[in-house]
Design a protein around this motif. Structure first.
Motif, PDB file in Angstrom:
ATOM      1  N   SER A   5       0.823  -1.202   0.000  1.00 51.51           N
ATOM      2  CA  SER A   5       0.000   0.000   0.000  1.00 51.51           C
ATOM      3  C   SER A   5       0.850   1.241   0.000  1.00 51.51           C
ATOM      4  CB  SER A   5      -0.915  -0.003   1.232  1.00 51.51           C
ATOM      5  OG  SER A   5      -0.153  -0.008   2.392  1.00 51.51           O
ATOM      6  N   VAL A   6       0.327   2.271  -0.671  1.00 47.77           N
ATOM      7  CA  VAL A   6       0.964   3.578  -0.649  1.00 47.77           C
ATOM      8  C   VAL A   6       0.011   4.486   0.106  1.00 47.77           C
ATOM      9  CG1 VAL A   6       1.874   5.456  -2.024  1.00 47.77           C
ATOM     10  CG2 VAL A   6       1.976   3.134  -2.873  1.00 47.77           C
ATOM     11  N   LEU A   7       0.316   4.750   1.335  1.00 48.23           N
ATOM     12  CA  LEU A   7      -0.628   5.420   2.214  1.00 48.23           C
ATOM     13  C   LEU A   7       0.005   6.649   2.814  1.00 48.23           C
ATOM     14  CD1 LEU A   7      -1.662   2.160   4.078  1.00 48.23           C
ATOM     15  CD2 LEU A   7      -2.837   3.219   2.170  1.00 48.23           C
ATOM     16  N   SER A   8      -0.827   7.647   3.122  1.00 45.80           N
ATOM     17  CA  SER A   8      -0.248   8.795   3.784  1.00 45.80           C
ATOM     18  C   SER A   8      -1.293   9.701   4.342  1.00 45.80           C
ATOM     19  CB  SER A   8       0.623   9.586   2.820  1.00 45.80           C
ATOM     20  OG  SER A   8      -0.190  10.284   1.950  1.00 45.80           O
ATOM     21  N   GLY A   9      -0.820  10.787   4.903  1.00 44.46           N
ATOM     22  CA  GLY A   9      -1.724  11.810   5.368  1.00 44.46           C
ATOM     23  C   GLY A   9      -1.721  11.903   6.861  1.00 44.46           C
ATOM     24  N   THR A  10      -2.293  12.936   7.372  1.00 35.09           N
ATOM     25  CA  THR A  10      -2.365  13.150   8.800  1.00 35.09           C
ATOM     26  C   THR A  10      -3.803  13.394   9.184  1.00 35.09           C
ATOM     27  OG1 THR A  10      -0.207  14.183   8.734  1.00 35.09           O
ATOM     28  CG2 THR A  10      -1.523  14.573  10.707  1.00 35.09           C
ATOM     29  N   LEU A  11      -4.276  12.716  10.204  1.00 33.88           N
ATOM     30  CA  LEU A  11      -5.648  12.910  10.666  1.00 33.88           C
ATOM     31  C   LEU A  11      -5.736  14.207  11.427  1.00 33.88           C
ATOM     32  CD1 LEU A  11      -8.489  11.838  11.100  1.00 33.88           C
ATOM     33  CD2 LEU A  11      -7.641  10.641  13.126  1.00 33.88           C
ATOM     34  N   PHE A  12      -6.668  15.053  10.998  1.00 32.18           N
ATOM     35  CA  PHE A  12      -6.828  16.360  11.630  1.00 32.18           C
ATOM     36  C   PHE A  12      -8.085  16.373  12.493  1.00 32.18           C
ATOM     37  CE2 PHE A  12      -3.954  19.593   9.903  1.00 32.18           C
ATOM     38  CZ  PHE A  12      -3.219  18.773   9.070  1.00 32.18           C
ATOM     39  N   PHE A  13      -7.972  16.875  13.690  1.00 32.08           N
ATOM     40  CA  PHE A  13      -9.120  17.093  14.540  1.00 32.08           C
ATOM     41  C   PHE A  13      -9.328  18.590  14.669  1.00 32.08           C
ATOM     42  CE2 PHE A  13      -7.368  13.040  15.670  1.00 32.08           C
ATOM     43  CZ  PHE A  13      -8.493  12.238  15.767  1.00 32.08           C
ATOM     44  N   PHE A  14     -10.540  19.017  14.504  1.00 30.50           N
ATOM     45  CA  PHE A  14     -10.813  20.440  14.497  1.00 30.50           C
ATOM     46  C   PHE A  14     -11.669  20.808  15.702  1.00 30.50           C
ATOM     47  CE2 PHE A  14      -9.050  21.040  10.435  1.00 30.50           C
ATOM     48  CZ  PHE A  14      -9.329  19.888   9.731  1.00 30.50           C
ATOM     49  N   ALA A  15     -11.212  21.732  16.515  1.00 25.07           N
ATOM     50  CA  ALA A  15     -12.039  22.248  17.589  1.00 25.07           C
ATOM     51  C   ALA A  15     -13.092  23.151  16.996  1.00 25.07           C
ATOM     52  CB  ALA A  15     -11.182  23.044  18.583  1.00 25.07           C
ATOM     53  N   CYS A  16     -14.289  23.124  17.613  1.00 24.51           N
ATOM     54  CA  CYS A  16     -15.401  23.906  17.078  1.00 24.51           C
ATOM     55  C   CYS A  16     -15.046  25.381  17.020  1.00 24.51           C
ATOM     56  CB  CYS A  16     -16.644  23.694  17.959  1.00 24.51           C
ATOM     57  SG  CYS A  16     -18.087  24.569  17.358  1.00 24.51           S
ATOM     58  N   GLY A  17     -15.184  25.938  15.814  1.00 30.10           N
ATOM     59  CA  GLY A  17     -14.956  27.368  15.648  1.00 30.10           C
ATOM     60  C   GLY A  17     -13.519  27.738  15.401  1.00 30.10           C
ATOM     61  N   VAL A  18     -12.580  26.771  15.496  1.00 34.90           N
ATOM     62  CA  VAL A  18     -11.173  27.096  15.267  1.00 34.90           C
ATOM     63  C   VAL A  18     -10.798  26.679  13.869  1.00 34.90           C
ATOM     64  CG1 VAL A  18      -8.814  26.701  16.024  1.00 34.90           C
ATOM     65  CG2 VAL A  18     -10.644  26.785  17.692  1.00 34.90           C
ATOM     66  N   ARG A 418     -13.743  22.843   0.598  1.00 31.43           N
ATOM     67  CA  ARG A 418     -13.697  24.020   1.462  1.00 31.43           C
ATOM     68  C   ARG A 418     -14.197  23.737   2.874  1.00 31.43           C
ATOM     69  NH1 ARG A 418     -15.483  29.215  -2.158  1.00 31.43           N
ATOM     70  NH2 ARG A 418     -13.989  28.909  -3.854  1.00 31.43           N
ATOM     71  N   VAL A 419     -15.118  22.792   3.005  1.00 32.94           N
ATOM     72  CA  VAL A 419     -15.730  22.515   4.306  1.00 32.94           C
ATOM     73  C   VAL A 419     -14.763  21.753   5.203  1.00 32.94           C
ATOM     74  CG1 VAL A 419     -17.616  21.314   5.482  1.00 32.94           C
ATOM     75  CG2 VAL A 419     -18.044  22.504   3.312  1.00 32.94           C
ATOM     76  N   LEU A 420     -14.645  22.211   6.448  1.00 26.87           N
ATOM     77  CA  LEU A 420     -13.811  21.542   7.452  1.00 26.87           C
ATOM     78  C   LEU A 420     -14.629  20.923   8.572  1.00 26.87           C
ATOM     79  CD1 LEU A 420     -10.960  24.208   7.796  1.00 26.87           C
ATOM     80  CD2 LEU A 420     -10.882  22.060   6.516  1.00 26.87           C
ATOM     81  N   GLU A 421     -15.866  21.396   8.752  1.00 21.19           N
ATOM     82  CA  GLU A 421     -16.711  20.882   9.826  1.00 21.19           C
ATOM     83  C   GLU A 421     -18.162  21.264   9.541  1.00 21.19           C
ATOM     84  OE1 GLU A 421     -16.876  22.635  13.977  1.00 21.19           O
ATOM     85  OE2 GLU A 421     -15.498  20.962  14.289  1.00 21.19           O
ATOM     86  N   ILE A 461     -22.546  24.796   8.121  1.00 19.57           N
ATOM     87  CA  ILE A 461     -21.095  24.646   7.967  1.00 19.57           C
ATOM     88  C   ILE A 461     -20.454  25.428   9.107  1.00 19.57           C
ATOM     89  CG2 ILE A 461     -19.135  24.886   6.432  1.00 19.57           C
ATOM     90  CD1 ILE A 461     -21.425  23.053   5.399  1.00 19.57           C
ATOM     91  N   THR A 462     -19.882  24.717  10.048  1.00 20.60           N
ATOM     92  CA  THR A 462     -19.328  25.364  11.243  1.00 20.60           C
ATOM     93  C   THR A 462     -17.830  25.589  11.145  1.00 20.60           C
ATOM     94  OG1 THR A 462     -19.184  23.175  12.288  1.00 20.60           O
ATOM     95  CG2 THR A 462     -21.149  24.490  12.744  1.00 20.60           C
ATOM     96  N   GLY A 463     -17.212  25.128  10.088  1.00 18.81           N
ATOM     97  CA  GLY A 463     -15.790  25.365   9.857  1.00 18.81           C
ATOM     98  C   GLY A 463     -15.489  25.240   8.385  1.00 18.81           C
TER      99      GLY A 463
END
Length: 481
Positions: A5-18, A418-421, A461-463
């Motif tokens: 497998s060729v895998l990558s990336g970073t899991l992002f967690f978004f705080a509400c409003g940030v 464009r949507v993050l949350e 859309i909150t983020g």
């Protein structure tokens, strides 16, 4: 089937409003992963931010949504064969799918609703389904059509006949005939050298990419061994012969790469962003941790979720046919869940279809594929209500209380992700209740939830990176069991 497998990336967690944003200048940015434009956008006087957008071919690929991956190789005729037992490859004489009919394959794909199809032209045995001039282990030395047939040619012709976009699995990573194992390395005691194998790779890919017209997708199972590690120069060849093809795990530098989601069960991770970084510069020889992509990465490299119709514990992981296993298929409910966790998680769905020793999709598989296609159309074909637009809030008001249990959301990816949350609520008995929430929407996201009777439903859309563009927010009435 998946070699590496060729895998990558970073899991992002978004705080509400940030919201994390990157201030960029008003210009276009070009990246080494082809000609991918980063669009600089100003949102109602706010700071300018970078949003990576797909090229035209990548947009067409996302809209395709459903494809099939078709397997026919020596294990169908000799199930005990193991390609890693070097020198034991079956003779070409045993390959004789006397009733082979590629039109029947495409009729089956149409029943599913597939818009593209990928044929495994050469799997791990090394046996080639076209009359290659690179070596003798191919259909030209089989009894099928007295050695005068070309399955790849028939497949592409049927694709065009049924208006299905053709693709070819063109793996370079394993070849039992030449004692080659992942990731395309000739093993000790092999009948050829690495340089000789590289020349065979180039010859075969040249045939496949020159003789059958424009291809929609090319598949590199296990990635591509980089030239600096002794591999063939595949990148230059694909740029020359198939520059517009989508490349699954293809060589770094190709303009339209897509990535694996890390399993063969139709379960994309969530979130699964279409942008990624290290996924695109890996060569298929190492496993990279992280499956989610990165919403702030520089390259458009979306995921494709491949899975089988037959159980993963069936023959060859469900990718190849074996007598006596026609009942070993996932239920329609299980397959519908896989649809929701593939297409419904911002990836394309690629369903594995087996071909039996007659050269046909087995009757049992045809019936199940048709039922799956019917179920997809019944559940998601016509929404109860839908809307679209720009901005951060979308409301659908109903004439009377209605029970709903699923929604579909789509961004207009021509303008990037464009949507993050987001958050979805329904009004029931005069009160707003939360139905679902999440991060990535992308090309398509499906949320399913217990049935709720509502009079209004609202997407907030909150983020976001910049002003959201929603091309579809659709609700679906609860279906009777």
């Amino acid at each position: 089937m998946k070699n590496l497998s060729v895998l990558s990336g970073t899991l992002f967690f978004f705080a509400c409003g940030v919201i994390l944003s990157q201030v960029m200048s008003g210009m276009l940015f070009f990246f080494t992963c082809g000609v991918i434009l980063s669009q600089v956008i100003s949102c109602k006087g706010k700071e300018k931010v970078e949003v990576v957008v797909p090229n035209g071919i990548q947009q067409v690929w996302a809209d395709a949504e459903i494809g099939v991956l078709i397997h026919l190789d020596m294990p169908v005729f000799r199930p005990e064969y193991d390609f890693r037992q070097w020198g034991t490859h079956p003779d070409a004489e045993i390959f004789n799918p006397a009733e082979l009919n590629t039109d029947q394959w495409m009729e089956t794909a149409q029943k599913l609703g597939a818009t593209y199809a990928v044929l495994v032209a050469k799997h791990c045995s090394g046996f080639s389904l076209w009359p290659t001039e690179a070596h003798d282990y191919s259909v030209k030395n089989s009894p099928w059509k007295d050695g005068k047939g070309d399955i790849v040619g028939d497949f592409v012709a049927s694709c065009r006949k049924y208006n299905i976009k053709p693709g070819i699995y063109a793996s370079t990573s394993a070849n039992g005939y030449f004692h080659v194992d992942n990731p395309g390395v000739v093993q000790p005691g092999a009948p050829i050298t690495q340089d000789a194998y590289n020349r065979i790779v180039i010859r075969q890919l040249t045939e496949l990419w020159s003789n059958y017209g424009e291809l929609f997708e090319i598949w590199f199972d296990g990635g591509v061994l980089a030239t600096e590690k002794g591999g063939a120069d595949v990148l230059s060849l694909v740029k020359k012969l198939q520059p517009d093809a989508i490349a699954f795990q293809g060589p770094y530098g190709h303009p339209s790469l897509i990535r694996w989601v890390g399993n063969e069960q139709g379960v994309a991770p969530y979130p699964c962003w279409s942008t990624a970084d290290s996924t695109t510069n890996a060569d298929g020889t190492i496993v990279i941790s992280g499956l989610n992509g990165d919403p702030f990465a520089s390259y458009w490299c979306p995921g494709e979720s491949d899975f089988t119709l037959r159980w993963n514990r069936s023959f060859q992981g469900g990718w190849f046919w074996k007598a006596g296993q026609d009942s070993m298929m996932f239920t329609i409910d299980e397959l519908m869940t896989k649809y929701a966790t593939s297409v419904g998680r911002n990836t394309n769905m690629l369903l594995g279809i087996v071909i039996d020793d007659r050269g046909l999709v087995p009757d049992a598989d045809v019936r199940q594929i048709e039922l799956l296609g019917d179920a997809i159309r019944a559940h998601y074909g016509t929404p109860f209500r839908q809307t679209e637009g720009t901005g951060t809030e979308y409301v659908i008001r109903l004439e009377q209380p209605t029970s709903i249990d699923r929604i579909v959301m789509q961004e207009d990816i021509a303008y990037g992700e464009r949507v993050l949350e987001y958050r979805v609520s329904g009004k029931t008995d005069g009160e707003w209740v939360e139905l679902s929430f999440g991060t990535n929407i992308g090309h398509k996201h499906i949320d399913r939830f217990p049935p709720r009777t509502v009079t209004e439903i609202k997407l907030q859309i909150t983020g976001a990176k910049t002003e959201p563009r929603i091309k579809n927010f659709a609700i679906y009435e609860t279906m009777e069991k």
